[in-house]
Write an enzyme that holds these catalytic residues in place. Structure first.
Site, PDB file in Angstrom:
ATOM      1  N   LYS A 283       0.837  -1.196   0.000  1.00  0.00           N
ATOM      2  CA  LYS A 283       0.000   0.000   0.000  1.00  0.00           C
ATOM      3  C   LYS A 283       0.879   1.255   0.000  1.00  0.00           C
ATOM      4  O   LYS A 283       2.005   1.209   0.477  1.00  0.00           O
ATOM      5  CB  LYS A 283      -0.873   0.023   1.270  1.00  0.00           C
ATOM      6  CG  LYS A 283      -2.008  -0.971   1.300  1.00  0.00           C
ATOM      7  CD  LYS A 283      -2.807  -0.851   2.583  1.00  0.00           C
ATOM      8  CE  LYS A 283      -3.932  -1.878   2.645  1.00  0.00           C
ATOM      9  NZ  LYS A 283      -4.961  -1.682   1.599  1.00  0.00           N
ATOM     10  N   ARG A 357     -10.342 -11.570   2.037  1.00  0.00           N
ATOM     11  CA  ARG A 357     -11.143 -12.691   1.512  1.00  0.00           C
ATOM     12  C   ARG A 357     -10.383 -14.003   1.610  1.00  0.00           C
ATOM     13  O   ARG A 357     -10.970 -15.068   1.744  1.00  0.00           O
ATOM     14  CB  ARG A 357     -11.583 -12.365   0.082  1.00  0.00           C
ATOM     15  CG  ARG A 357     -10.449 -12.145  -0.874  1.00  0.00           C
ATOM     16  CD  ARG A 357     -10.873 -11.392  -2.133  1.00  0.00           C
ATOM     17  NE  ARG A 357     -10.930  -9.946  -1.944  1.00  0.00           N
ATOM     18  CZ  ARG A 357     -11.274  -9.077  -2.880  1.00  0.00           C
ATOM     19  NH1 ARG A 357     -11.613  -9.505  -4.086  1.00  0.00           N
ATOM     20  NH2 ARG A 357     -11.303  -7.792  -2.626  1.00  0.00           N
TER      21      ARG A 357
HETATM   22  N1  BES Z   1      -8.168  -3.777   4.446  1.00  0.00           N
HETATM   23  C1  BES Z   1      -8.282  -3.389   3.085  1.00  0.00           C
HETATM   24  C2  BES Z   1      -9.565  -2.617   2.791  1.00  0.00           C
HETATM   25  C3  BES Z   1      -9.612  -1.210   3.299  1.00  0.00           C
HETATM   26  C4  BES Z   1      -8.946  -0.202   2.636  1.00  0.00           C
HETATM   27  C5  BES Z   1     -10.391  -0.889   4.375  1.00  0.00           C
HETATM   28  C6  BES Z   1      -9.037   1.100   3.087  1.00  0.00           C
HETATM   29  C7  BES Z   1     -10.502   0.423   4.815  1.00  0.00           C
HETATM   30  C8  BES Z   1      -9.818   1.411   4.177  1.00  0.00           C
HETATM   31  C9  BES Z   1      -8.287  -4.622   2.188  1.00  0.00           C
HETATM   32  O1  BES Z   1      -7.499  -5.675   2.613  1.00  0.00           O
HETATM   33  C10 BES Z   1      -7.773  -4.194   0.873  1.00  0.00           C
HETATM   34  O2  BES Z   1      -6.638  -3.816   0.810  1.00  0.00           O
HETATM   35  N2  BES Z   1      -8.604  -4.256  -0.157  1.00  0.00           N
HETATM   36  C11 BES Z   1      -8.217  -3.852  -1.453  1.00  0.00           C
HETATM   37  C12 BES Z   1      -8.789  -4.829  -2.444  1.00  0.00           C
HETATM   38  C13 BES Z   1      -8.277  -4.645  -3.840  1.00  0.00           C
HETATM   39  C14 BES Z   1      -6.818  -5.008  -3.892  1.00  0.00           C
HETATM   40  C15 BES Z   1      -9.077  -5.532  -4.752  1.00  0.00           C
HETATM   41  C16 BES Z   1      -8.765  -2.446  -1.691  1.00  0.00           C
HETATM   42  O3  BES Z   1      -9.867  -2.138  -1.230  1.00  0.00           O
HETATM   43  O4  BES Z   1      -8.062  -1.646  -2.292  1.00  0.00           O
HETATM   44 MN    MN Z   2      -5.500  -5.468   1.985  1.00  0.00          MN
END
Ligand code: BES
Ligand code: MN
Ligand code: ZN
Length: 499
Positions: A283, A357
């Protein structure tokens, strides 16, 4: 914190440090405010006319009113009478509790719940009052070098109600007490830093609940036992980290449950990523600290089970938590890796940041063994859900209309709402992989939906709902902190299932 009811028509003779009464906009007094107004020769009407507009959630303090025994009367604005809803009542109770906390009072009396309010029962308003007080009294003090000086001293709150309302109000207070305590446990776990609140820490919190409540049993499975269960998808996420994973099984079994009277349990499944860096699909740095909150689903399961136990809820509830970190390393998942889930289905990992997931799918397969009446997973799953719904509603996904409706209704009653999003098989196409049974991402479009579609492939054998709490589990910015949601929604749902 001690909650009680007070039944007197003579509100002006109640001896207390602070009496909370509500007023609507345009000078409309509630019956409680009217009693105080008459006793004080129109002091309230005068204030309402001149300086207090009674916008929802605002308040003004009146001291030493003639003819009134209470040391202070806190006038709380309720907004327009025709728009008076559960949410406005809850914010009024919060304003009153906040005042009592900030003024370092040790006790107070609220007459706010006694006023009728659209779509709520007195019991729900009493519950909201107790929850609001416990919510307002929460202080994070886990990791400061010096003791904090802003500790509220409030110990006792009484609700002023009529004699015929007292029994219902008592029940509501008991529920609100359990919900508030559950939320505050959830908030603390969320707020603790990720080097303290590790998978192991979540496991010891579960064990602590089991020691504290006799209806709760906890079991924490270590890596070896997770391997024996063949949870290849969950384990693949934990591989990049030095911190060992934990699979936590919590059970609340009502006293007197026997093999003959046992009903199918309700299973809650929580995402317990104690830190989500994204892994190899790293990230960006900005706000990455907030990914300590990626275990709020797990914290919600712990908080909800605590509430169920405190309420001696007459329904078996099972909590499952898949907890690990998501970090990059030489052993971490890589884009292109294919893993085999406990269900036997294979998954091509195209983005290591879609890890929620991957841990949930194995927990959802594990849930089958309980022959559940319903399974509800709770997860900070997608940024896309935040884009879709913002921070007011949790995302709700289910193919079971009855289950979805019960959860939506519980959310409204609890002032902890969810909004239903589609979960149709047509979206499944986006998860197609050339090399495995499915990919773990479905592209940017409809990201919250394709995440739910992924989970749906592991939940065919029972009734299931998914709550995406990415936008509701915590607040960012100056008031950064966990919200304790959706504990109120889930406890209200469980109360409905126990009845
Ligand atoms: N924990 C995150 C989702 C999240 C992001 C929650 C920002 C709250 C604030 C999750 O694990 C994630 O990173 N999801 C990705 C999925 C994508 C790679 C398909 C996302 O939401 O960017
Ligand atoms: Mn994630
Ligand atoms: Zn995550």
């Amino acid at each position: 914190m001690e909650f009680s009811t007070q039944t007197t028509a003579s509100l002006h003779q109640i001896k207390t440090a602070a009496l909370g009464v509500g007023v609507f906009t345009d000078g409309v007094l509630t019956p409680a405010a009217d009693i105080i107004d008459r006793a004080s020769n129109g002091a309230l009407r005068a204030v309402v006319k001149t300086e207090f507009k009674a916008a929802a959630g605002t308040s003004i303090v009146l001291r030493n009113l003639p003819g009134v025994t209470a040391a202070r009367v806190i006038l709380v604005g309720l907004g327009a009478q025709k728009d008076y809803t559960a949410a406005k009542h809850a914010s009024a109770e919060r304003a009153f509790a906040k005042y009592c906390g900030q003024a370092s009072l040790t006790e107070g009396v609220s007459a706010l719940a006694s006023t009728d309010c659209a779509d709520t029962t007195l019991r729900q308003r009493a519950s909201a009052a107790a929850t609001a007080v416990l919510y307002a009294l929460y202080r994070y003090e886990g990791t400061f070098g010096k003791p904090q000086s802003n500790k509220p001293k409030l110990r006792k709150l009484a609700l002023s109600v009529t004699r015929s309302q007292a029994a219902e109000a008592q029940k509501g207070l008991r529920e609100g007490h359990a919900i508030g305590n559950g939320m505050n446990l959830t908030r603390l776990l969320g707020d603790l830093p990720p080097n303290v609140c590790t998978p192991t820490y979540l496991g010891s919190t579960a064990r602590k609940l089991a020691r504290e409540f006799k209806t709760i049993k906890a079991e924490v499975l270590d890596r070896k036992r997770i391997e024996a269960l063949k949870m290849g998808s969950f384990l693949s996420v934990s591989r990049g980290s030095y911190e060992p994973p934990a699979f936590i099984v919590l059970k609340h079994t009502p006293a007197g449950t026997t093999a003959r009277n046992r009903k199918p349990p309700i299973v809650l499944v929580g995402k317990g990523i104690t830190f989500d860096s994204g892994g190899i699909s790293l990230k960006p740095a900005a706000n990455m600290d907030e990914m300590k909150y990626d275990m709020c689903g797990a914290a919600t399961v712990l908080g909800t089970l605590r509430a169920a136990a405190e309420l001696e809820l007459d329904r078996e509830v099972i909590g499952l938590i898949a907890a690990c970190e998501n970090l990059p390393s030489g052993r971490a998942n890589k884009p292109g890796d294919i893993v085999t889930s406990m269900s036997g289905q294979t998954i091509e990992i195209l983005n290591t940041d879609a890890e929620g997931r991957l841990v949930l799918c194995d927990a959802l397969t594990y849930a089958e063994r309980f022959k559940p009446a319903a399974v509800i997973d709770i997860a900070t799953l997608t940024g896309a859900c935040v884009v879709a719904l913002g921070h007011n509603n949790s995302g709700l996904f289910s193919k079971d209309d009855a289950l979805a409706d019960s959860l939506l209704q519980a959310g409204r009653q609890a002032n902890d709402t969810a909004w239903r999003l589609p979960l149709e098989d047509t979206y499944q196409e986006q998860l197609r992989s050339n090399f495995a049974d499915m990919a773990n991402v479905g592209g940017r479009d409809g990201g919250a939906i394709t995440a739910a579609c992924f989970l749906a492939r592991f939940t065919e054998n029972y009734s299931w709902a998914h709550l995406d709490i990415a936008g509701t589990a915590w607040h960012s910015g100056k008031n950064k902190g966990a919200s304790g949601r959706p504990v109120p929604l889930l406890v209200h749902y469980l109360l409905g299932q126990a009845a």
